[in-house]
Design a protein around this motif. Structure first.
Motif, PDB file in Angstrom:
ATOM      1  N   TRP A  29      -0.172  -4.784 -42.145  1.00  0.00           N
ATOM      2  CA  TRP A  29       0.271  -3.558 -42.846  1.00  0.00           C
ATOM      3  C   TRP A  29      -0.969  -2.736 -42.828  1.00  0.00           C
ATOM      4  CZ3 TRP A  29       4.836  -2.411 -43.888  1.00  0.00           C
ATOM      5  CH2 TRP A  29       5.609  -3.551 -44.146  1.00  0.00           C
TER       6      TRP A  29
ATOM      7  N   THR B 283       1.485  -0.700 -37.460  1.00  0.00           N
ATOM      8  CA  THR B 283       2.364   0.265 -38.060  1.00  0.00           C
ATOM      9  C   THR B 283       2.866   1.208 -37.468  1.00  0.00           C
ATOM     10  OG1 THR B 283       0.454   1.319 -38.923  1.00  0.00           O
ATOM     11  CG2 THR B 283       1.376  -0.428 -40.471  1.00  0.00           C
ATOM     12  N   SER B 284       2.185   1.866 -36.486  1.00  0.00           N
ATOM     13  CA  SER B 284       2.786   2.879 -35.697  1.00  0.00           C
ATOM     14  C   SER B 284       3.857   2.142 -34.773  1.00  0.00           C
ATOM     15  CB  SER B 284       1.423   3.300 -34.543  1.00  0.00           C
ATOM     16  OG  SER B 284       1.847   4.271 -33.829  1.00  0.00           O
TER      17      SER B 284
ATOM     18  N   THR C 117       5.689  -0.189 -35.501  1.00  0.00           N
ATOM     19  CA  THR C 117       6.838  -0.582 -36.476  1.00  0.00           C
ATOM     20  C   THR C 117       7.644   0.914 -36.794  1.00  0.00           C
ATOM     21  OG1 THR C 117       5.590  -2.228 -37.326  1.00  0.00           O
ATOM     22  CG2 THR C 117       7.546  -1.286 -38.421  1.00  0.00           C
ATOM     23  N   TRP C 118       7.042   1.863 -36.873  1.00  0.00           N
ATOM     24  CA  TRP C 118       7.602   3.178 -37.139  1.00  0.00           C
ATOM     25  C   TRP C 118       8.432   3.527 -35.743  1.00  0.00           C
ATOM     26  CZ3 TRP C 118       9.011   4.118 -41.407  1.00  0.00           C
ATOM     27  CH2 TRP C 118       7.972   3.839 -42.604  1.00  0.00           C
TER      28      TRP C 118
ATOM     29  N   LEU D 172      11.450   1.358 -35.744  1.00  0.00           N
ATOM     30  CA  LEU D 172      12.555   1.693 -36.938  1.00  0.00           C
ATOM     31  C   LEU D 172      13.009   3.303 -36.458  1.00  0.00           C
ATOM     32  CD1 LEU D 172      10.673   0.863 -40.188  1.00  0.00           C
ATOM     33  CD2 LEU D 172      12.896  -0.103 -39.419  1.00  0.00           C
ATOM     34  N   ARG D 173      12.311   4.252 -36.052  1.00  0.00           N
ATOM     35  CA  ARG D 173      13.119   5.411 -35.486  1.00  0.00           C
ATOM     36  C   ARG D 173      13.994   5.399 -34.434  1.00  0.00           C
ATOM     37  NH1 ARG D 173       8.383   7.675 -34.358  1.00  0.00           N
ATOM     38  NH2 ARG D 173       8.584   7.868 -32.190  1.00  0.00           N
TER      39      ARG D 173
END
Length: 268
Positions: free
Chosen positions: A60, A66-67, A69-70, A73-74
Motif C-alpha cells: 500500500w 499502487t500505480s 493497481t490503478w 482497475l481503470r
C-alpha cells in the motif's frame, strides 16, 4: 427416496473422495500463498517463521505497486463498460436471429476462447505497432474487451434462453420501438446474467497477463505485468500479499456471479 437405478450417497462416496482430492490438488498451491503473505521474513517460505502484515503495508505504501493497481482497475472498469453492452447486444441479436448463420457468427465471436492467448498477444502486438497503440490504455481496453466479449456473450445467451419473448412481442405490437422494448422488457429479465457477465469481464481484464506483457509498460503497466517482471528480477513476500488480495477479489466476484446466475436460473 432413491429409485433402484439411482446410486446412493454411500455408493457415490468414491466420487466425493476423488472430487475432494482433485480440488485439494488444484487449490493447495494457491492457498499456501495466503500464510506466506503474512510472513515476517524477507524471503518467501513455508511455514512462515513469524507473522506480520509488513508486506501488505509495503504494497500500500509503494507508489509503483499502487500505480500499477490503478492502471489495472481503470482498464478493467472500462473493459466492462465496453464488453458488457457489446456482448449483450451481440447475444441478443444472435438469439433473435437464430439459424445457421447466427450460430456461425456466435462461434466466430467466441474464437478468443479457444485460440491460445499467446497467439492473440503476438497478433495484437504487431497490429498495435502499426497503429501506435502500444503501451496505451486504449490498446489495453480493446485487447481485453476482445477476450471478455465471448464470456459476456455466453452468459447473456444463457440468460436469454429463459426470458419470455412474448412480452417483448406484445410491447412491440403496441407500438414500442425495438430498443425501448429491449430496455424495458428484455433487459430487466436478463439483468442477473448481464451483471454476472460484467463481473466476469472485470476478472478477465484484471487477471490478464500475457497480452499485457507485450503491449503494456511505462505509466500504463498493469499490476499482473509488474508482478511477472518482479518475480523475474527479485522475489519477496510482497508478491504473496498481492496474490492473496487478488485471490480474495476473484473469489468474491465468482461467488457473486454464481449467486446472480442462480437467481437468474430460479426466474427461468
Amino acid at each position: 427416496m432413491a429409485s433402484h437405478w439411482q446410486a446412493t450417497h454411500r455408493q457415490r462416496a468414491w466420487l466425493y473422495v476423488l472430487g475432494g482430492a482433485i480440488m485439494m490438488f488444484l487449490l493447495l498451491p494457491t492457498l499456501l500463498v495466503v500464510p506466506m503473505s503474512f510472513s515476517d521474513s524477507s524471503f518467501l517460505g513455508f511455514p512462515p517463521p513469524g507473522w506480520s502484515t509488513r508486506w501488505y503495508e509495503h504494497y500500500w505504501n509503494s507508489t509503483e505497486w499502487t500505480s500499477a493497481t490503478w492502471v489495472s482497475l481503470r482498464v478493467a472498469l472500462v473493459t466492462v463498460l465496453v464488453a458488457t453492452p457489446l456482448g449483450t447486444l451481440a447475444a441478443y441479436g444472435l438469439h433473435m436471429s437464430r439459424g445457421p448463420l447466427a450460430t456461425a457468427i456466435f462461434f466466430a465471436l467466441a474464437t478468443p476462447l479457444v485460440v491460445p492467448v499467446i497467439f492473440i498477444a503476438i497478433g495484437v502486438f504487431y497490429l498495435y505497432s502499426r497503429l501506435n497503440l502500444l503501451y496505451t490504455t486504449t490498446g489495453l481496453v480493446i485487447a481485453h474487451s476482445t477476450l471478455a466479449l465471448p464470456f459476456v456473450m455466453a452468459l447473456v445467451a444463457s440468460g436469454l434462453k429463459s426470458f419470455d419473448e412474448n412480452q417483448e412481442k406484445a410491447a412491440r405490437s403496441l407500438g414500442a420501438p425495438r430498443w425501448r422494448a429491449f430496455l424495458t422488457i428484455t433487459l430487466p429479465q436478463i439483468r442477473f446474467s448481464v451483471i454476472s457477465a460484467a463481473l466476469l469481464a472485470f476478472l478477465t481484464s484484471f487477471d490478464e497477463v500475457i497480452i499485457a506483457l507485450l503491449i503494456s509498460g511505462g505509466l500504463n503497466e498493469t499490476l499482473t505485468r509488474r508482478m511477472f517482471t518482479t518475480l523475474r528480477d527479485q522475489i519477496d513476500p510482497t508478491i504473496a500479499a498481492i496474490s492473496t488480495i487478488l485471490i480474495g477479489i476473484s473469489i468474491g466476484c465468482v461467488l457473486l456471479s454464481q449467486a446472480l446466475q442462480a437467481k437468474s436460473d430460479e426466474r427461468g
